[in-house]
Design a protein around this motif. Structure first.
Motif, short mmCIF file in Angstrom:
data_model
loop_
_atom_site.label_atom_id
_atom_site.label_comp_id
_atom_site.label_asym_id
_atom_site.label_seq_id
_atom_site.Cartn_x
_atom_site.Cartn_y
_atom_site.Cartn_z
N VAL A 296 0.82 -1.21 0.00
CA VAL A 296 0.00 0.00 0.00
C VAL A 296 0.86 1.26 0.00
O VAL A 296 0.65 2.17 -0.81
N LEU A 297 1.85 1.32 0.88
CA LEU A 297 2.67 2.54 0.97
C LEU A 297 3.43 2.86 -0.32
O LEU A 297 3.51 4.03 -0.70
N PRO A 298 4.01 1.86 -1.03
CA PRO A 298 4.70 2.20 -2.27
C PRO A 298 3.79 2.79 -3.35
O PRO A 298 4.27 3.40 -4.31
N ARG A 299 2.48 2.61 -3.22
CA ARG A 299 1.52 3.11 -4.20
C ARG A 299 0.92 4.46 -3.79
O ARG A 299 0.15 5.04 -4.55
N MET A 300 1.26 4.96 -2.60
CA MET A 300 0.69 6.21 -2.12
C MET A 300 1.42 7.39 -2.75
O MET A 300 2.64 7.47 -2.70
N LYS A 301 0.67 8.32 -3.33
CA LYS A 301 1.26 9.49 -3.98
C LYS A 301 1.65 10.57 -2.98
O LYS A 301 2.60 11.32 -3.20
N ASN A 302 0.92 10.66 -1.88
CA ASN A 302 1.16 11.73 -0.89
C ASN A 302 2.48 11.53 -0.17
O ASN A 302 3.00 10.42 -0.06
N ASP A 303 2.99 12.62 0.38
CA ASP A 303 4.10 12.56 1.32
C ASP A 303 3.54 11.97 2.62
O ASP A 303 2.66 12.55 3.26
N MET A 304 4.03 10.80 3.03
CA MET A 304 3.50 10.11 4.19
C MET A 304 3.59 10.96 5.45
O MET A 304 2.68 10.95 6.30
N ILE A 305 4.67 11.71 5.60
CA ILE A 305 4.85 12.54 6.79
C ILE A 305 3.78 13.64 6.86
O ILE A 305 3.23 13.93 7.93
N ASP A 306 3.45 14.23 5.71
CA ASP A 306 2.38 15.24 5.67
C ASP A 306 1.07 14.65 6.19
O ASP A 306 0.34 15.29 6.96
N VAL A 307 0.75 13.45 5.73
CA VAL A 307 -0.52 12.82 6.12
C VAL A 307 -0.53 12.49 7.61
O VAL A 307 -1.51 12.75 8.32
N MET A 308 0.57 11.92 8.10
CA MET A 308 0.64 11.54 9.51
C MET A 308 0.58 12.76 10.42
O MET A 308 -0.09 12.74 11.46
N GLU A 309 1.26 13.82 10.04
CA GLU A 309 1.20 15.05 10.83
C GLU A 309 -0.22 15.63 10.85
O GLU A 309 -0.67 16.14 11.89
N ALA A 310 -0.90 15.54 9.72
CA ALA A 310 -2.29 16.02 9.66
C ALA A 310 -3.18 15.24 10.62
O ALA A 310 -4.08 15.80 11.25
N CYS A 311 -2.91 13.94 10.76
CA CYS A 311 -3.67 13.11 11.71
C CYS A 311 -3.45 13.60 13.14
O CYS A 311 -4.40 13.80 13.91
N VAL A 312 -2.18 13.79 13.50
CA VAL A 312 -1.84 14.21 14.86
C VAL A 312 -2.37 15.61 15.16
O VAL A 312 -2.82 15.90 16.27
N ASP A 313 -2.38 16.47 14.15
CA ASP A 313 -2.84 17.85 14.34
C ASP A 313 -4.36 18.01 14.21
O ASP A 313 -4.89 19.11 14.38
N GLY A 314 -5.06 16.93 13.86
CA GLY A 314 -6.52 17.00 13.74
C GLY A 314 -7.01 17.73 12.51
O GLY A 314 -8.08 18.33 12.52
N ARG A 315 -6.23 17.68 11.43
CA ARG A 315 -6.63 18.37 10.20
C ARG A 315 -6.53 17.45 8.98
O ARG A 315 -6.17 17.86 7.89
N LEU A 316 -6.89 16.20 9.20
CA LEU A 316 -6.84 15.22 8.11
C LEU A 316 -7.81 15.59 6.99
O LEU A 316 -7.62 15.21 5.83
N ASP A 317 -8.87 16.34 7.34
CA ASP A 317 -9.85 16.73 6.32
C ASP A 317 -9.23 17.60 5.23
O ASP A 317 -9.80 17.74 4.14
N GLU A 318 -8.05 18.16 5.49
CA GLU A 318 -7.37 18.99 4.49
C GLU A 318 -6.58 18.17 3.47
O GLU A 318 -6.13 18.70 2.46
N ILE A 319 -6.41 16.89 3.74
CA ILE A 319 -5.57 16.03 2.90
C ILE A 319 -6.39 15.36 1.79
O ILE A 319 -7.43 14.76 2.07
N ASP A 320 -5.90 15.43 0.57
CA ASP A 320 -6.48 14.69 -0.55
C ASP A 320 -5.63 13.44 -0.75
O ASP A 320 -4.60 13.48 -1.43
N LEU A 321 -6.04 12.34 -0.13
CA LEU A 321 -5.24 11.11 -0.16
C LEU A 321 -5.36 10.44 -1.52
O LEU A 321 -6.46 10.16 -1.99
N GLN A 322 -4.21 10.18 -2.16
CA GLN A 322 -4.22 9.64 -3.52
C GLN A 322 -3.25 8.47 -3.67
O GLN A 322 -2.19 8.44 -3.04
#
Length: 425
Positions: A296-322
């Protein structure tokens, strides 16, 4: 930024490779890591359950962000320890990691919030479990309540097998204290699908689907393992199923945890059974699957760190996961005799064949360095992964790549993804 990854398997290697691909990351530490992880990170000789030592290391080395890969430290409360020290960490707190840490808790949660799952009963007394089984419909599933490295599940076809299973789990404690309590569950039929997700306590974003192969031998024979291979995406996970799960399973699970005062931040792994009556939850895991992360991770287009930080900061709704419009297959190279008993310490050759090839990965699970040579150091040794335009091409490439790697007692399944090669979704 500086990253610390906690864990030592193929999942953590996949996380480390993704982290290394982030332009924001300057330095990666991994505790305790393995020989493969050591090629992209500095391995630290602290075990995953030494919470205070890990937190002290993170503070001393000014680590900006810690990723907890494994289930045991999450269930043990490592995130709580890090947060108490003012450290930024990705993963659920102890009171949320119970979603995986106790099967009885997760089944009760699903029942309370009407999330589709198999009918079940929970037992603390083996004699009461035996009495219940006398009138139960076979086959039936027995699950050790606690963490058991993905192996604490027995499918019993007869009453005799079920009685033996109760003894194995609750009396002989084959899976340790995880078997002090047991869940007895109706046997569901259908196709299994694994779906990983990112969660920030209120918002959930679904990753690409995958499918694991748990049995040790070809044709889904033999003992349960931690996973002998996987592929992504699943052709059986249709848009209709995705829509159903988002409405009745994914968001309701996040909402249920919040309502229980256990807001969930991190990865939720949904193990699903696509039954005739619709998708139902087989299990929850509180982290990336292994080897699901490897496809799964090798197919993810997003920067993984950006996504994980968004989770911790409570702003995952801002991420367009692709995710990429392709496929990946992972074949696990194991030690002969896994998951029961096996020898270690055999030199591994051919790993350099992956260095100059795009779309090929060799994730280390059980390896170590000895006298300058990478050697086998576990039951699951390597996860050989390849990407292709579709599942058929990815599978062909993965099975070509496993031949590049040599070590004594090398063992693998030869049918990872075979059943789906010619299937139309």
């Amino acid at each position: 930024m500086k990253i610390l990854i906690v864990g030592s398997g193929g999942r953590e290697h996949a996380i480390a490779v993704s982290a290394a691909g982030s332009p924001r990351v300057d330095k990666i530490y991994c505790a305790p890591g393995n020989a493969g992880i050591g090629q992209v990170a500095e391995c630290v000789p602290i075990t995953a359950m030494e919470f205070d030592a890990l937190a002290a290391f993170a503070k001393e080395h000014e680590v900006d962000f810690t990723i907890i890969g494994m289930d045991d430290p999450l269930a043990g409360g490592i995130v709580d320890v890090f947060e108490a020290e003012g450290l930024k960490v990705f993963g659920p707190r102890k009171n949320a990691a119970v979603l995986e840490g106790s099967k009885a808790f997760s089944k009760d949660l699903m029942k309370k919030y009407k999330i589709p799952t198999a009918a079940y009963e929970t037992f603390d007394d083996p004699n009461k479990a035996l009495t219940y089984l006398e009138t139960a419909k076979m086959p039936i599933v027995l699950k050790a309540d606690g963490l058991a490295l993905g192996k604490g599940v027995l499918i019993c076809n007869t009453l005799e097998e079920a009685k033996a299973g109760v003894k194995e789990i609750m009396e002989d404690k084959k899976f340790g204290e995880a078997g002090s309590r047991m869940v007895v569950e109706e046997f569901m039929t259908g196709r299994e699908v694994s779906v990983l997700s990112f969660v920030d306590g209120k918002t959930i974003k679904i990753m690409s689907s995958a499918q694991d192969h748990k049995r040790a031998q070809d044709g889904d024979q033999g003992l349960n393992t931690g996973g002998m291979g996987t592929f992504s995406p699943s052709p059986f996970y249709t848009d209709e199923i995705d829509a159903f799960c988002k409405k009745y399973i994914y968001q309701p699970t996040v909402d249920a945890m919040a309502a229980e005062g256990r807001p969930y931040v991190g990865v939720i792994f949904f193990g699903l059974m696509l039954t005739e009556d619709g998708p139902k939850v087989l299990e929850y895991n509180a982290r990336f699957g292994d080897p699901e992360a490897q496809v799964v991770l090798p197919r993810m287009k997003n920067d993984m760190i950006d996504v994980m930080e968004a989770c911790v900061d409570g702003r995952l709704d801002e991420i367009d996961l692709q995710f990429e419009e392709n496929a990946a297959v992972c074949v696990v190279l194991a030690s002969e005799g896994y998951p029961v008993s096996y020898e270690k310490g055999f030199p591994i050759t051919g790993l350099d064949a992956f260095d100059s090839r795009d779309d090929y990965y060799c994730f280390h699970a059980g390896t170590a360095c000895k006298d300058g040579q990478i050697v086998t150091n576990g039951g699951r040794v390597l996860g050989v992964t390849a990407k292709g335009s579709d599942l058929k091409e990815a599978r062909k490439k993965a099975y070509e790549a496993v031949e590049w790697v040599k070590f004594d007692n090398k063992y693998m399944r030869h049918d990872i993804g075979k059943a789906i090669e010619d299937v139309e979704p």
